[in-house]
Design an enzyme around this catalytic site. Structure first.
Site, PDB file in Angstrom:
ATOM      1  N   SER A  36       0.827  -1.214   0.000  1.00  0.00           N
ATOM      2  CA  SER A  36       0.000   0.000   0.000  1.00  0.00           C
ATOM      3  C   SER A  36       0.857   1.258   0.000  1.00  0.00           C
ATOM      4  O   SER A  36       2.000   1.256   0.463  1.00  0.00           O
ATOM      5  CB  SER A  36      -0.910   0.025   1.235  1.00  0.00           C
ATOM      6  OG  SER A  36      -1.764  -1.079   1.243  1.00  0.00           O
TER       7      SER A  36
HETATM    8  N1  SAH Z   1      -1.484  -4.674   4.097  1.00  0.00           N
HETATM    9  C1  SAH Z   1      -0.760  -4.909   2.875  1.00  0.00           C
HETATM   10  C2  SAH Z   1      -1.552  -4.483   1.662  1.00  0.00           C
HETATM   11  C3  SAH Z   1      -1.752  -5.632   0.771  1.00  0.00           C
HETATM   12  S1  SAH Z   1      -2.860  -5.461  -0.577  1.00  0.00           S
HETATM   13  C4  SAH Z   1       0.609  -4.291   2.910  1.00  0.00           C
HETATM   14  O1  SAH Z   1       0.945  -3.592   3.870  1.00  0.00           O
HETATM   15  O2  SAH Z   1       1.387  -4.524   2.006  1.00  0.00           O
HETATM   16  C5  SAH Z   1      -4.231  -6.442   0.037  1.00  0.00           C
HETATM   17  C6  SAH Z   1      -3.976  -7.896   0.341  1.00  0.00           C
HETATM   18  O3  SAH Z   1      -5.216  -8.477   0.747  1.00  0.00           O
HETATM   19  C7  SAH Z   1      -3.506  -8.740  -0.833  1.00  0.00           C
HETATM   20  O4  SAH Z   1      -2.312  -9.369  -0.487  1.00  0.00           O
HETATM   21  C8  SAH Z   1      -4.630  -9.757  -1.052  1.00  0.00           C
HETATM   22  O5  SAH Z   1      -4.184 -11.026  -1.474  1.00  0.00           O
HETATM   23  C9  SAH Z   1      -5.240  -9.824   0.327  1.00  0.00           C
HETATM   24  N2  SAH Z   1      -6.620 -10.295   0.405  1.00  0.00           N
HETATM   25  C10 SAH Z   1      -7.651 -10.075  -0.446  1.00  0.00           C
HETATM   26  N3  SAH Z   1      -8.773 -10.680  -0.009  1.00  0.00           N
HETATM   27  C11 SAH Z   1      -8.447 -11.302   1.159  1.00  0.00           C
HETATM   28  C12 SAH Z   1      -9.180 -12.101   2.091  1.00  0.00           C
HETATM   29  N4  SAH Z   1     -10.480 -12.387   1.923  1.00  0.00           N
HETATM   30  N5  SAH Z   1      -8.525 -12.587   3.183  1.00  0.00           N
HETATM   31  C13 SAH Z   1      -7.201 -12.316   3.366  1.00  0.00           C
HETATM   32  N6  SAH Z   1      -6.466 -11.576   2.517  1.00  0.00           N
HETATM   33  C14 SAH Z   1      -7.078 -11.069   1.424  1.00  0.00           C
END
Ligand code: SAH
Length: 218
Positions: free
Chosen positions: A68
């Site tokens: 992010s």
């Molecule tokens: N918090 C992260 C942002 C990642 S982007 C960071 O600091 O880098 C969002 C993430 O959510 C992705 O890796 C995606 O695979 C995950 N995601 C999407 N749907 C999800 C779900 N139902 N349960 C767990 N993870 C999920």
């Protein structure tokens, strides 16, 4: 991947500048700014891309997912009002950067990722950086009932609605921060649990997250 955990003056300087940039953009919580100033974001990048690590932009981390934007991480974290010892559930571990920020703030972090490769990679890498949240693999759209209740829940992917299960897994006095909308744009929503069945919901600014994919999501 050739990760080298070296925090040089150049990266430290770039990180300080990023903190000032976030301050200018409206992030006011000094503890959050301090955490951003501490976590070496370039550790999440291949060395080839270290020059991108302290720009206020999201960046691809593989599996079609992104780390992010620092502003977004700071914005969501600020809304959580983390106190030391808070039990926090993060949905969407991704790179693990957000989880590190929460750990820096003294939270007891439970983080869940649905994509196995990302889960494995982050679970392996973060302890080498000195961060040890508890990692889970699975669909976080239903929370993790087994470890509930939580003081705070943060969803780092865009949801179509606020999943009921997440509200249930909050303590009274707890806060949920979740982007809600369609797959293009979401509004940041905070929900404060004021009683066993009472909630106060506030709608804030517009963001664009990758979709929350799962049983209670897309
Ligand atoms: N918090 C992260 C942002 C990642 S982007 C960071 O600091 O880098 C969002 C993430 O959510 C992705 O890796 C995606 O695979 C995950 N995601 C999407 N749907 C999800 C779900 N139902 N349960 C767990 N993870 C999920």
């Amino acid at each position: 991947m050739a990760y080298k955990y070296i925090d040089n003056y150049r990266e430290q300087g770039a990180r300080k500048k990023l903190v000032e940039e976030l301050r200018k953009k409206g992030i006011e919580d000094e503890d959050v700014l301090k955490a951003i100033g501490k976590v070496p974001r370039h550790f999440f990048f291949d060395e080839t891309f270290w020059n991108q690590a302290y720009k206020d932009i999201a960046f691809p981390i593989g599996e079609g997912q992104t780390i992010s934007q620092p502003y977004t991480v700071a914005y969501q974290t600020q809304l959580l009002h983390i106190r030391k010892g808070d039990k926090v559930l993060e949905i969407g571990t991704g790179s693990g950067y957000q989880a590190c920020i929460l750990v820096e703030l003294g939270a007891n972090v439970y983080t869940i990722e649905r994509q196995e490769k990302l889960y494995e990679r982050t679970k392996q890498i973060l302890p080498h950086m000195g961060y040890k949240p508890k990692f889970f693999l699975g669909d976080g759209s239903r929370g993790i009932a087994k470890h509930a209740p939580y003081n705070k829940i943060i969803v780092t992917a865009g949801a179509p609605t606020v999943p009921e299960e997440l509200l249930k897994q909050l303590n009274v006095g707890g806060i949920l921060v979740i982007p809600v909308g369609d797959q293009e744009m979401q509004k940041m929503i905070t929900v404060l649990k004021t009683g066993e069945n009472d909630y106060e919901r506030i709608t804030l600014d517009t963001f664009r997250f990758v979709p929350l994919v799962g049983d209670k999501a897309w």
